[in-house]
Every structure is written in C-alpha cells, then in structure tokens.
Write a protein that holds these residues in place. Structure first.
Motif, PDB file in Angstrom:
ATOM      1  N   ALA A 159       1.237  -6.267  -0.091  1.00 30.49           N
ATOM      2  CA  ALA A 159       0.199  -6.054   0.953  1.00 30.49           C
ATOM      3  C   ALA A 159       0.539  -4.783   1.471  1.00 30.49           C
ATOM      4  O   ALA A 159      -0.024  -4.153   2.504  1.00 30.49           O
ATOM      5  CB  ALA A 159       0.436  -7.286   2.235  1.00 30.49           C
ATOM      6  N   GLY A 160       1.820  -4.320   1.616  1.00 29.24           N
ATOM      7  CA  GLY A 160       2.089  -3.140   2.144  1.00 29.24           C
ATOM      8  C   GLY A 160       3.042  -2.145   1.468  1.00 29.24           C
ATOM      9  O   GLY A 160       3.002  -1.696   0.144  1.00 29.24           O
TER      10      GLY A 160
ATOM     11  N   LYS B 209       0.193  -1.236   7.400  1.00 22.50           N
ATOM     12  CA  LYS B 209       0.208  -0.761   5.943  1.00 22.50           C
ATOM     13  C   LYS B 209       1.515   0.199   5.578  1.00 22.50           C
ATOM     14  O   LYS B 209       1.681   1.030   4.975  1.00 22.50           O
ATOM     15  CB  LYS B 209      -0.877   0.878   5.866  1.00 22.50           C
ATOM     16  CG  LYS B 209      -2.291   0.107   6.180  1.00 22.50           C
ATOM     17  CD  LYS B 209      -3.226   1.360   6.128  1.00 22.50           C
ATOM     18  CE  LYS B 209      -4.690   0.828   6.510  1.00 22.50           C
ATOM     19  NZ  LYS B 209      -4.693   0.313   7.638  1.00 22.50           N
ATOM     20  N   SER B 210       2.655  -0.466   6.490  1.00 24.36           N
ATOM     21  CA  SER B 210       3.857   0.247   6.174  1.00 24.36           C
ATOM     22  C   SER B 210       5.009  -0.948   6.502  1.00 24.36           C
ATOM     23  O   SER B 210       4.968  -1.907   5.537  1.00 24.36           O
ATOM     24  CB  SER B 210       4.272   1.417   7.290  1.00 24.36           C
ATOM     25  OG  SER B 210       5.282   2.178   7.042  1.00 24.36           O
TER      26      SER B 210
ATOM     27  N   ASP C 291       3.649  -4.718   7.222  1.00 20.73           N
ATOM     28  CA  ASP C 291       3.197  -5.193   5.957  1.00 20.73           C
ATOM     29  C   ASP C 291       3.874  -5.492   4.822  1.00 20.73           C
ATOM     30  O   ASP C 291       3.821  -6.469   4.297  1.00 20.73           O
ATOM     31  CB  ASP C 291       1.999  -4.185   5.638  1.00 20.73           C
ATOM     32  CG  ASP C 291       0.672  -4.328   6.569  1.00 20.73           C
ATOM     33  OD1 ASP C 291       0.546  -5.399   7.266  1.00 20.73           O
ATOM     34  OD2 ASP C 291      -0.385  -3.672   6.236  1.00 20.73           O
TER      35      ASP C 291
ATOM     36  N   SER D 159       6.211   1.188   2.372  1.00 21.40           N
ATOM     37  CA  SER D 159       5.469   0.929   1.453  1.00 21.40           C
ATOM     38  C   SER D 159       4.940   1.667   0.451  1.00 21.40           C
ATOM     39  O   SER D 159       5.027   2.995   0.842  1.00 21.40           O
ATOM     40  CB  SER D 159       4.002  -0.021   2.167  1.00 21.40           C
ATOM     41  OG  SER D 159       4.565  -1.100   2.903  1.00 21.40           O
TER      42      SER D 159
ATOM     43  N   GLN E 282       2.307   3.680   0.027  1.00 15.65           N
ATOM     44  CA  GLN E 282       1.322   4.096   1.008  1.00 15.65           C
ATOM     45  C   GLN E 282       0.071   4.631   0.395  1.00 15.65           C
ATOM     46  O   GLN E 282      -1.274   4.498   0.895  1.00 15.65           O
ATOM     47  CB  GLN E 282       1.685   4.945   2.069  1.00 15.65           C
ATOM     48  CG  GLN E 282       2.434   3.981   3.008  1.00 15.65           C
ATOM     49  CD  GLN E 282       2.597   4.826   4.483  1.00 15.65           C
ATOM     50  OE1 GLN E 282       3.132   5.549   4.676  1.00 15.65           O
ATOM     51  NE2 GLN E 282       1.961   3.856   5.406  1.00 15.65           N
TER      52      GLN E 282
ATOM     53  N   GLN F   9      -1.350   3.268  -2.055  1.00 12.95           N
ATOM     54  CA  GLN F   9      -1.905   1.966  -2.372  1.00 12.95           C
ATOM     55  C   GLN F   9      -2.458   1.209  -0.940  1.00 12.95           C
ATOM     56  O   GLN F   9      -3.544   0.461  -1.035  1.00 12.95           O
ATOM     57  CB  GLN F   9      -1.095   0.814  -3.069  1.00 12.95           C
ATOM     58  CG  GLN F   9      -0.765   1.333  -4.561  1.00 12.95           C
ATOM     59  CD  GLN F   9      -0.307   0.278  -5.563  1.00 12.95           C
ATOM     60  OE1 GLN F   9      -0.413  -0.871  -5.195  1.00 12.95           O
ATOM     61  NE2 GLN F   9       0.617   0.655  -6.094  1.00 12.95           N
ATOM     62  N   THR F  10      -1.700   1.247  -0.273  1.00  9.35           N
ATOM     63  CA  THR F  10      -2.007   0.508   0.987  1.00  9.35           C
ATOM     64  C   THR F  10      -2.956   1.297   2.014  1.00  9.35           C
ATOM     65  O   THR F  10      -3.667   0.516   2.844  1.00  9.35           O
ATOM     66  CB  THR F  10      -0.878   0.179   1.944  1.00  9.35           C
ATOM     67  OG1 THR F  10      -0.095   1.419   2.461  1.00  9.35           O
ATOM     68  CG2 THR F  10       0.098  -0.594   1.265  1.00  9.35           C
TER      69      THR F  10
ATOM     70  N   LYS G 178      -6.214   2.779   2.734  1.00  9.97           N
ATOM     71  CA  LYS G 178      -7.682   2.529   2.124  1.00  9.97           C
ATOM     72  C   LYS G 178      -8.554   3.676   1.817  1.00  9.97           C
ATOM     73  O   LYS G 178      -9.323   3.747   0.842  1.00  9.97           O
ATOM     74  CB  LYS G 178      -8.476   1.316   2.650  1.00  9.97           C
ATOM     75  CG  LYS G 178      -7.528   0.139   2.794  1.00  9.97           C
ATOM     76  CD  LYS G 178      -7.169  -0.386   1.428  1.00  9.97           C
ATOM     77  CE  LYS G 178      -6.148  -1.539   1.739  1.00  9.97           C
ATOM     78  NZ  LYS G 178      -5.885  -2.166   0.400  1.00  9.97           N
TER      79      LYS G 178
END
Length: 358
Positions: free
Chosen positions: A11-12, A68-69, A72, A271, A273, A275-276, A278
């Motif tokens: 997820a993150g 997103k980091s 997550d 994460s 990022q 990928q997280t 969008k």
C-alpha cells in the motif's frame, strides 16, 4: 545488492526474526532497555474483535492512512497481518494536531485489541503511559525506543538508507547541486538529512546541498503541507538544484509537483513512491525512493506476538537486514547499481560510518 523485493509495497514505504530480541518520518526518543538487535500499515477494520482471535490495533501518525508514505507503509504491514495471520484489525487516526494520541491507544485497549502499535516517535510518551495502565497488553512504537516491559521499539537506520539516496543523487546530478526538504526540524528527520549529505559528499566533495524544513520541532504540520513542500522545492529547482530528496510525509507530494513543473527529478521516502503516487506525471519525476520498511516492522512484531514473544526491547532495521534501502522501480538507478551496492556493503562492513546528525 539492492533488493528488488523492496521495490514494491502493498500500500505504500522499509529482516529479522523475532522483533522482541531487540532510531522515521517523525523523531526518535525515549530510553529503551539494554536489549537491542539489528533486524530487518487501516480502514476496513472489523467492528468488534472476535472472541479468541488475534486482534491488532494500530494508531496512525498525523496525516493518517493515504499519505502514500509513512502511514501507508505501516498499514501495509497491518494488512499483511490480516491476510496471512488472520488477524482482526482496527485502525485509528489522530486529530490534525495529534493531541488525542493517548486517547486512541486507550480506545483500542478498552476494545480488546492486543497487540497495539503506535506509528511515529510522537507516540513514545503516550505508549509509555498507556502500557503502564494496561500491563497485560503488548505495545509497539515505531521510531521510539522501548520504555516499558510490555513495549517493543521498532527503530530504523534512516541515515544509512539516506546515504545511498545521497550517492544516487550526487552521481546523477551533473552539476552537483541537490536539495533536501524535511517535514519537521527534529532529531529523526535530521538523520535523513545527515545521511543524505554524507552520501552526496562521498561522491562530490564540493557538491551544493540546499536544505529547507517546513516546520520547527514540535510543530507536525510540516508532514501534511504539500503547498509548503512545493514552494520549498520550487525555490531549490529555481536556484539550480537538479534533484531534491524529501523526508516530509504527505508534503512530499508538493516536492513532486515542483519537480514535474521544473522538469527535474526528486527522491521519495518511506514507500516506493513511484508506485504509491497515482498521478502519472508525478511518478515519472521520482528517480528512486528511500525505503523504510515500516511494513516489515509492523508485520514481524505482530507475528512475534502471535508466537508468544514479549516486549521490553528494541529492534533496529538497518541495511544489513534490508530494513532500509532504495527502490528500483522505473530503472533510473540501474546503471549505478554497482556503485550503490559497494556503498551499501561498505556500510554493512563498517568501512563507512554514516552520521546521524548533520
């Protein structure tokens, strides 16, 4: 070598065996037990835990799920516990100022969740107090040391992963001009800065490194202010920086927006990022991300609890166990893999000691 398995996260954001054997994007603190070892994030929670089930509660840091980091990343570990360990899970997010952290922990404890995880160093004091009130419950705190017999500290060598980010930035920035944007000017985020600067200087001693913090120590708004992150990065790119590394939580989105507008590059954090995040136009500016495997720490803590482990100790996730590292999504650092692998091994072997203070 740089591990591909750390280039993806459920997820993150950043492997040891038992977490109890024994410092994010927040700030580390507290005094832990002597036992310390090197070892390697909810919505959709059940309304009420089932009798006899593994019941895991998690309280997010400021910003909550969807950053997103950092948060997550923690949720990815919680979700894995749900999937693989069949755990009932519950997530809670604090108020914008984080003033109700202790209340969240007690809410989870009163609802029968055990173990309970606080995400972020700011939970340190609240975890200590709550652990004393609920001695039968096991707690874990990310980015803060263990401070009670029933508390496990999940710590990370952010400076080591940031060193590799610095090596990558300095190698890729032809001018030698890079930047660092920190969310909050505290000791933990300074670890990211210190490692990054050391990595940059190891490649180009005369490199220029711009540094900007979005809020002072104690003011956590810097982790959730994309507008401020954008302004800070815009100034760096305008001044000539080619690559900007952020350790600013949700504010990093603004850094990516500035990079896209300037047609330059950025480095994410916690994460993968690329990928997280969008937005496709923002994904392409993220050269790499410094992975901080909070997902691994959360999951392994829960798994260890399920196996009967107790707290009172700390686990440090460093380069040796791939607890931190660099994401390879997009292939933009594939051409410097040998250099990054060599730097990583030198840190593991003790040939390079990465500073934790700027």
């Amino acid at each position: 070598m740089l591990s591909k398995r750390f280039g993806r996260m459920a997820a993150g954001s950043i492997a040891g065996a038992m977490l109890m054997a024994a410092a994010a994007c927040g700030g580390s603190g507290g005094t832990g037990s002597d036992a310390t070892s090197s070892a390697a994030p909810t919505s959709g929670a059940s309304e009420a835990p089932k009798a006899g089930a593994l019941k895991v509660g998690l309280a997010f840091d400021v910003g909550g799920r969807g950053d997103k980091s950092f948060n997550d990343a923690a949720y990815a570990g919680l979700e894995k516990a749900k999937t693989e360990l069949k755990a009932d899970i519950k997530e809670l997010s604090p108020a914008a100022d984080g003033s109700n952290r202790g209340e969240l922990l007690r809410q989870l404890a009163d609802a029968g969740y055990n173990p309970i995880i606080g995400v972020g160093f700011a939970y340190g004091d609240d975890i200590k107090k709550t652990a004393e009130e609920y001695p039968e419950i096991q707690f874990a705190v990310v980015d803060s040391a263990s401070n009670a017999a029933n508390v496990t500290g999940l710590l990370f060598a952010e400076e080591q992963g940031s060193y590799l980010a610095g090596v990558a930035a300095a190698t890729k920035a032809k001018s030698g001009h890079v930047g660092f944007v920190g969310g909050v000017e505290n000791d933990l985020i300074k670890k990211f800065q210190a490692g990054f600067e050391a990595g940059v200087k190891s490649v180009k001693k005369d490199a220029k490194i711009d540094v900007k913090y979005l809020s002072p120590d104690g003011d956590f708004s810097g982790f959730k202010a994309p507008d401020k992150g954008k302004v800070a990065a815009e100034k760096m790119y305008q001044d000539g920086a080619e690559i900007v590394y952020h350790a600013a939580g949700d504010s990093g989105l603004g850094v990516f927006q500035a990079a896209a507008a300037a047609k330059k590059k950025a480095i994410g954090v916690d994460s993968d990022q690329r990928q997280t995040v969008k937005e496709a136009n923002l994904q392409s500016v993220i050269m790499t991300s410094m992975l901080k495997r909070v997902d691994v720490g959360v999951f392994e803590f829960v798994k260890a609890f399920q196996g009967g482990a107790k707290g009172g100790s700390n686990t440090i996730y460093d380069l040796k166990v791939d607890g931190v590292g660099l994401a390879t999504t997009g292939g933009e650092i594939d051409d410097i893999k040998d250099k990054l692998d060599a730097a990583k091994q030198d840190i593991i072997d003790g040939k390079i000691t990465v500073p934790s203070k700027p």
